[in-house]
Structures are given as C-alpha cells and as structure tokens.
Design a protein around this motif. Structure first.
Motif, PDB file in Angstrom:
ATOM      1  N   THR A  10      42.592  30.456  43.359  1.00  0.00           N
ATOM      2  CA  THR A  10      42.064  31.810  43.498  1.00  0.00           C
ATOM      3  C   THR A  10      41.848  32.146  44.966  1.00  0.00           C
ATOM      4  O   THR A  10      41.054  31.497  45.650  1.00  0.00           O
ATOM      5  N   THR A  12      41.750  35.701  47.843  1.00  0.00           N
ATOM      6  CA  THR A  12      41.860  37.126  48.141  1.00  0.00           C
ATOM      7  C   THR A  12      42.677  37.270  49.415  1.00  0.00           C
ATOM      8  O   THR A  12      42.362  36.649  50.442  1.00  0.00           O
ATOM      9  N   LEU A  21      44.263  39.658  44.578  1.00  0.00           N
ATOM     10  CA  LEU A  21      43.521  38.508  44.059  1.00  0.00           C
ATOM     11  C   LEU A  21      44.472  37.644  43.258  1.00  0.00           C
ATOM     12  O   LEU A  21      45.104  38.112  42.311  1.00  0.00           O
ATOM     13  N   THR A  22      44.587  36.369  43.627  1.00  0.00           N
ATOM     14  CA  THR A  22      45.542  35.484  42.965  1.00  0.00           C
ATOM     15  C   THR A  22      44.857  34.616  41.919  1.00  0.00           C
ATOM     16  O   THR A  22      43.781  34.068  42.153  1.00  0.00           O
ATOM     17  N   PRO A  24      42.819  34.499  39.305  1.00  0.00           N
ATOM     18  CA  PRO A  24      41.361  34.410  39.404  1.00  0.00           C
ATOM     19  C   PRO A  24      40.708  33.535  38.333  1.00  0.00           C
ATOM     20  O   PRO A  24      40.921  33.720  37.145  1.00  0.00           O
ATOM     21  N   GLY A  46      35.814  39.847  42.755  1.00  0.00           N
ATOM     22  CA  GLY A  46      36.566  40.646  41.785  1.00  0.00           C
ATOM     23  C   GLY A  46      37.040  41.985  42.313  1.00  0.00           C
ATOM     24  O   GLY A  46      37.794  42.688  41.630  1.00  0.00           O
ATOM     25  N   CYS A  48      39.376  44.203  44.009  1.00  0.00           N
ATOM     26  CA  CYS A  48      40.771  44.109  44.424  1.00  0.00           C
ATOM     27  C   CYS A  48      41.548  45.309  43.909  1.00  0.00           C
ATOM     28  O   CYS A  48      41.108  46.043  43.028  1.00  0.00           O
ATOM     29  N   VAL A  51      45.804  42.100  40.770  1.00  0.00           N
ATOM     30  CA  VAL A  51      45.695  40.674  40.467  1.00  0.00           C
ATOM     31  C   VAL A  51      47.108  40.128  40.292  1.00  0.00           C
ATOM     32  O   VAL A  51      47.930  40.730  39.578  1.00  0.00           O
ATOM     33  N   LEU A  66      39.415  37.930  34.028  1.00  0.00           N
ATOM     34  CA  LEU A  66      40.011  39.260  34.142  1.00  0.00           C
ATOM     35  C   LEU A  66      38.976  40.345  33.889  1.00  0.00           C
ATOM     36  O   LEU A  66      39.060  41.445  34.450  1.00  0.00           O
ATOM     37  N   VAL A  69      37.067  41.611  37.068  1.00  0.00           N
ATOM     38  CA  VAL A  69      37.877  42.218  38.119  1.00  0.00           C
ATOM     39  C   VAL A  69      37.681  43.735  38.107  1.00  0.00           C
ATOM     40  O   VAL A  69      37.367  44.332  37.064  1.00  0.00           O
ATOM     41  N   PHE A  75      47.397  44.386  36.918  1.00  0.00           N
ATOM     42  CA  PHE A  75      47.690  42.968  36.754  1.00  0.00           C
ATOM     43  C   PHE A  75      49.203  42.790  36.851  1.00  0.00           C
ATOM     44  O   PHE A  75      49.946  43.300  36.005  1.00  0.00           O
TER      45      PHE A  75
END
Length: 256
Positions: A10, A12, A21-22, A24, A46, A48, A51, A66, A69, A75
């Motif tokens: 995870t 940012t 955001l990878t 998460p 969260g 962002c 994602v 999720l 977020v 997404f």
C-alpha cells in the motif's frame, strides 16, 4: 512527486496533487494476519483520486479497505475484478471500477496509468474459480515515471514492456514463513529493477503483516528483506538510489 509507504503493497503516489493509492490494506487485521510493524494508516491514507488494484489476492484486493477510500475515487482493476467487487461491496462500488488488461491506459487528471504485465497467480484463492489476470502499473506524467509491480516474478519481457522508469515500487518479500512462486525475493527484486532501468527504488511487500501467533517463526523473512534488497541493489547497479522506508514514511522523488 511524493510517495508514502503505508506498509505491505500500500502506497500513496502524489503527482501534481493527483493521489493514487495502490493495493490498499488500511486495517490492523487481515484474516489470520496482523500488522506487526507500523501504525494502522489514518483516514488520510484513504484520500485519493484513484485506487490501483494489481490482483485478486485478499492482501491486495482487500474489500474492507475499499470502504475506507474516498467515495469519489475510481478503482482501476484487472479485467474480471469488477464483478467480485460488485457482488461483495454493492453496485455503487462495482460502478466505480475501470477494468484493464496489459497495455490499456486510463487518464486521471494529468496522470496516465497504464496496465503492464505481471507473472503471478490470478485466482482470488485456492478454493474459488474467481480469477483475473494480474497486472502491474506504469504511471506517467510530467513528474517522474513509476512502476508499481503489485506481485510478480521475473519474466523475459519485463524490461521491454515496463521500462525505463524513474522509480520502481518493487516487492521484496511476503507476509509469512514461505515465499511461493510468482514473488520476488530481494535478489530477484534487484534484478527486476535493473531490467526496467529504474534510477530509484522503494522496496515494499515486506515487514508489515505476519500470521497471528507466529512472530517467532522464520523472522529472517519479516524485516531483513529490506536491507537485503539494499545490498542486492548495490551489487546489481550501484547507481540506483534506494529509499528504505518504514511504514508511514514519505519520500520525494525528483525528475531526472
């Protein structure tokens, strides 16, 4: 560009105010795993615009996270993942999904996100037929370019299909006493960075989660992979800058 590592995979990535955001995982617990190092990410993690989900494994596509977020974030997910998200989280979450396969690009403000190949298990789990082709992501703008690998092993076309990039967010370990196929250890991670011709690297996917009650088991696979990657990267290409972060740390990456 600023990058914050929240632990595991995870991160940012903040480019010109666009926040990505990878994979998460924003909680203390994940099934039988608990966070052994670093604080639980706060609400700011969260926040962002999008994602990026690399594959279906629950330590990368964590459905509970999720829900933590930003409600307007999209997404970007491997093709086949939206149906699972819709079934488990509801239509409003499924409608926010943009499915991609390697080579497909999504533009977010001034940032281009391109799915790239990854060699990893595409199943949600060993006892379910749900699957999607794993991907990594290449991120480009006027800021430095980034490769977020997700989970992958080495493959012949890695350099030509991903690189060159300015920064590699590369997995160097795992979350338990075994590192199965489709993963990179520190030495193979350094080779991956060399192949994509990155000028900087941040090791991720280590030193965060561990099975409950197993703190004593194979401790050399928990925290040491970070330092081992630094040594391996120096041996493979001493010109590559490595930022060895602790969960919650932020670093700045400048354009070449």
């Amino acid at each position: 560009m600023k990058v914050t590592w929240w632990g595991h995979a995870t991160t940012t990535i903040d480019m010109h105010g666009t926040r990505l955001l990878t994979d998460p995982v924003l909680t203390y617990r994940l099934a039988h795993l608990r966070r052994r190092r670093g604080p639980v990410p706060g609400p700011e993690a969260g926040h962002c615009d999008a994602v990026l989900i690399s594959h279906l494994h629950s330590d990368h596509l964590h459905l509970t996270s999720l829900r933590l977020v930003s409600p307007k974030a999209i997404f970007i997910v491997p093709r086949g993942a939206a149906r699972l998200i819709r079934q488990q989280c509801g239509t409003s979450y499924g409608d926010r999904c943009v499915e991609v396969t390697p080579g497909e690009k999504v533009r977010i403000n001034e940032v281009d996100v391109t799915a790239v190949p990854a060699h990893h298990d595409g199943r949600r789990g060993p006892w379910t037929p749900v699957r999607a082709q794993p991907v990594g992501y290449r991120i480009d703008s006027s800021s430095p370019s980034v490769w977020f690998a997700g989970d992958t092993d080495l493959f012949d076309e890695l350099g030509s299909q991903v690189g060159p990039v300015d920064l590699a967010l590369v997995p160097v370990g795992g979350w338990g006493p075994n590192l199965g196929p489709g993963h990179l250890d520190p030495i193979r991670a350094a080779e991956a960075v060399r192949r994509v011709r990155a000028r900087a690297a941040i090791p991720v996917h280590f030193g965060t989660f561990w099975p409950v009650g197993c703190d004593w088991l194979r401790q050399e696979l928990f925290l040491p992979p970070g330092e081992r990657f630094v040594s391996a990267m120096t041996a493979a290409d001493p010109q590559v800058r490595v930022d060895l972060l602790a969960p919650g740390d932020t670093t700045e990456v400048l354009h070449a």
